[in-house]
Design a protein around this motif. Sequence first.
Motif, PDB file in Angstrom:
ATOM      1  N   THR B   2       1.116  -4.316   0.922  1.00 55.22           N
ATOM      2  CA  THR B   2      -0.252  -4.806   0.848  1.00 55.22           C
ATOM      3  C   THR B   2      -1.055  -4.238   2.010  1.00 55.22           C
ATOM      4  O   THR B   2      -0.636  -4.339   3.159  1.00 55.22           O
ATOM      5  CB  THR B   2      -0.267  -6.342   0.945  1.00 55.22           C
ATOM      6  N   ALA B 184      -4.808   4.618  -6.489  1.00 52.21           N
ATOM      7  CA  ALA B 184      -3.488   4.208  -6.998  1.00 52.21           C
ATOM      8  C   ALA B 184      -2.929   3.035  -6.186  1.00 52.21           C
ATOM      9  O   ALA B 184      -2.395   2.072  -6.743  1.00 52.21           O
ATOM     10  CB  ALA B 184      -2.529   5.398  -6.949  1.00 52.21           C
ATOM     11  N   ILE B 185      -3.051   3.120  -4.868  1.00 48.97           N
ATOM     12  CA  ILE B 185      -2.542   2.037  -3.999  1.00 48.97           C
ATOM     13  C   ILE B 185      -3.269   0.731  -4.305  1.00 48.97           C
ATOM     14  O   ILE B 185      -2.661  -0.324  -4.459  1.00 48.97           O
ATOM     15  CB  ILE B 185      -2.722   2.409  -2.498  1.00 48.97           C
ATOM     16  N   ASP B 186      -4.587   0.822  -4.418  1.00 49.55           N
ATOM     17  CA  ASP B 186      -5.386  -0.383  -4.656  1.00 49.55           C
ATOM     18  C   ASP B 186      -5.038  -0.998  -6.017  1.00 49.55           C
ATOM     19  O   ASP B 186      -4.909  -2.210  -6.146  1.00 49.55           O
ATOM     20  CB  ASP B 186      -6.879  -0.029  -4.587  1.00 49.55           C
ATOM     21  N   LYS B 187      -4.877  -0.129  -7.011  1.00 47.09           N
ATOM     22  CA  LYS B 187      -4.567  -0.589  -8.362  1.00 47.09           C
ATOM     23  C   LYS B 187      -3.217  -1.299  -8.377  1.00 47.09           C
ATOM     24  O   LYS B 187      -3.068  -2.381  -8.960  1.00 47.09           O
ATOM     25  CB  LYS B 187      -4.550   0.621  -9.310  1.00 47.09           C
ATOM     26  N   GLN B 188      -2.258  -0.691  -7.703  1.00 45.74           N
ATOM     27  CA  GLN B 188      -0.905  -1.264  -7.657  1.00 45.74           C
ATOM     28  C   GLN B 188      -0.931  -2.629  -6.970  1.00 45.74           C
ATOM     29  O   GLN B 188      -0.308  -3.579  -7.433  1.00 45.74           O
ATOM     30  CB  GLN B 188       0.019  -0.307  -6.908  1.00 45.74           C
ATOM     31  N   MET B 189      -1.695  -2.712  -5.874  1.00 48.61           N
ATOM     32  CA  MET B 189      -1.803  -3.991  -5.152  1.00 48.61           C
ATOM     33  C   MET B 189      -2.362  -5.080  -6.056  1.00 48.61           C
ATOM     34  O   MET B 189      -1.908  -6.207  -6.062  1.00 48.61           O
ATOM     35  CB  MET B 189      -2.739  -3.835  -3.943  1.00 48.61           C
ATOM     36  N   THR B 191      -2.309  -5.155  -9.321  1.00 50.19           N
ATOM     37  CA  THR B 191      -1.389  -5.463 -10.420  1.00 50.19           C
ATOM     38  C   THR B 191      -0.325  -6.443  -9.958  1.00 50.19           C
ATOM     39  O   THR B 191       0.002  -7.409 -10.638  1.00 50.19           O
ATOM     40  CB  THR B 191      -0.702  -4.172 -10.925  1.00 50.19           C
ATOM     41  N   VAL B 192       0.207  -6.182  -8.764  1.00 49.69           N
ATOM     42  CA  VAL B 192       1.252  -7.043  -8.214  1.00 49.69           C
ATOM     43  C   VAL B 192       0.725  -8.454  -8.018  1.00 49.69           C
ATOM     44  O   VAL B 192       1.388  -9.432  -8.365  1.00 49.69           O
ATOM     45  CB  VAL B 192       1.786  -6.465  -6.875  1.00 49.69           C
TER      46      VAL B 192
END
Lengths: 274, 193
Positions: B2, B184-189, B191-192
């Motif tokens: 995060t 990509a990092i923001d999207k993954q964060m 989603t989690v």
Amino acid sequence: MTPEVRQDLEISNLLETIYKKYGYDFREYSAAHISRRIKNRLILSGISSVAEMERAVIQDKKFAYQVLQDFSITVTEMFRDPGFYLSLRKNIIPLLRTYPFIKVWHAGCSSGEEAYSMAIILHEEGLYERTTIYATDFNQQTLDKARDGIFSNDLMKEYTANYQLAGGKESFSNYYTAHYDHVIMNQHLKKNIVWANHNLVTDSVFAEVHLVLCRNVLIYFERNLQNKVQKLLFDSLINGGILCLGSKEGLRFTDFFEAYWELDKKHRIFKKKY
Amino acid sequence: MTYSAIVIGVSSGGLNALKLLFSMLPAGFSIPVIIVQHLSPRSDGRWINLLNENSKIHVKEADEKEKIQSGTAYVAPPNYHLLIEKTRTLSLSIDERVNYARPSVDVLFESAAEVYQNELIGIVLTGSNSDGAEGLKRIKENGGLTIVQDPADAESAYMPESAIATTKVDYILTLENIIALLIAIDKQMRTVL
């Protein structure tokens, strides 16, 4: 305990010690500012931790005063933000002209460059003779420098440009005498400036004034302290008096937002309501 | 992982780089972005309007004591250093120039590294000054993610080169790829969460 938590604790202990032993209160200063200055001092002095620095502050008065110098804000320039001084000249001088005598308080004057700037404007507007400028700071070392009025000649080119942008009416070099790599400000400009040691955090109202300049001082304080100092400035102003803050400072998050009219939004000039 | 903030240091060539960044960040991009762009002390705020024109997140000049909010980008005002407080608010200072610069990238990066530790992404983009190199090193030491624009892709290579020479950074990428990585990092964060 993580190293960061320990360091925060050590910094808070250091500030307590400085307050108890020397009477200077930095406990409500911006923590990021204090932390940065402490780290610089640690590197310069070769001291390994803040706890060790605290011991040095207790034992070594000279070192303690060095740390006070570190915390103090000594960066300033003549006619800093020329647009502000231009607005002062255009919009505030006519108000000051209505008073038979004028008292100005420059709170946090550091080495005095802005107090001299103010003196120059008042002189050019024919008001200096009936004005007293109280220029105060808690840092005696910079206050002594301000009283001497000796500045580096290298800076004069920049100051001259600022002076002209601020609506200067004469040749800036009329106001100082150059001597090798230094200049000394004219004696005439110093005549009505009273240099005094005053700490905005721990000292109280000392005069009732028509104009307060307190620029780029409050940004170093936490909200509570900002509010406390704003009260001090408010109490020092006459009704209808003028408050000038730094170009990024405001009243919105203080108790005094409704207590002033905003005369110049861009240059942060306020008038105390009647 | 995060991330709570992205700090960006940029100098000459910065306006084009930042324009591209803000035209590509999608609506809902959540990580706050905090920027030092070297500017003339007398610069006005018009360049911020230019950034806002094509941006889906709100770009604004940093106000002192302002709370750092998700979905917002803050830029340091001309002639002031920008620092981060532990309370995750912004502070301004008029301290001496650092690396001939005020605002200085190092000042922002060092204070951000202290506050955010490993929850920080530090990025050095185009510029012709070594400002930012020491600060990026501090971010790396504190566990943050370090990214530098590929000098070959930068309008001015010197600032990225200095950062790369000082720190073993995590990524050296073209600006477009940096932006893609951030998205990509923001999207993954999100989603989690």
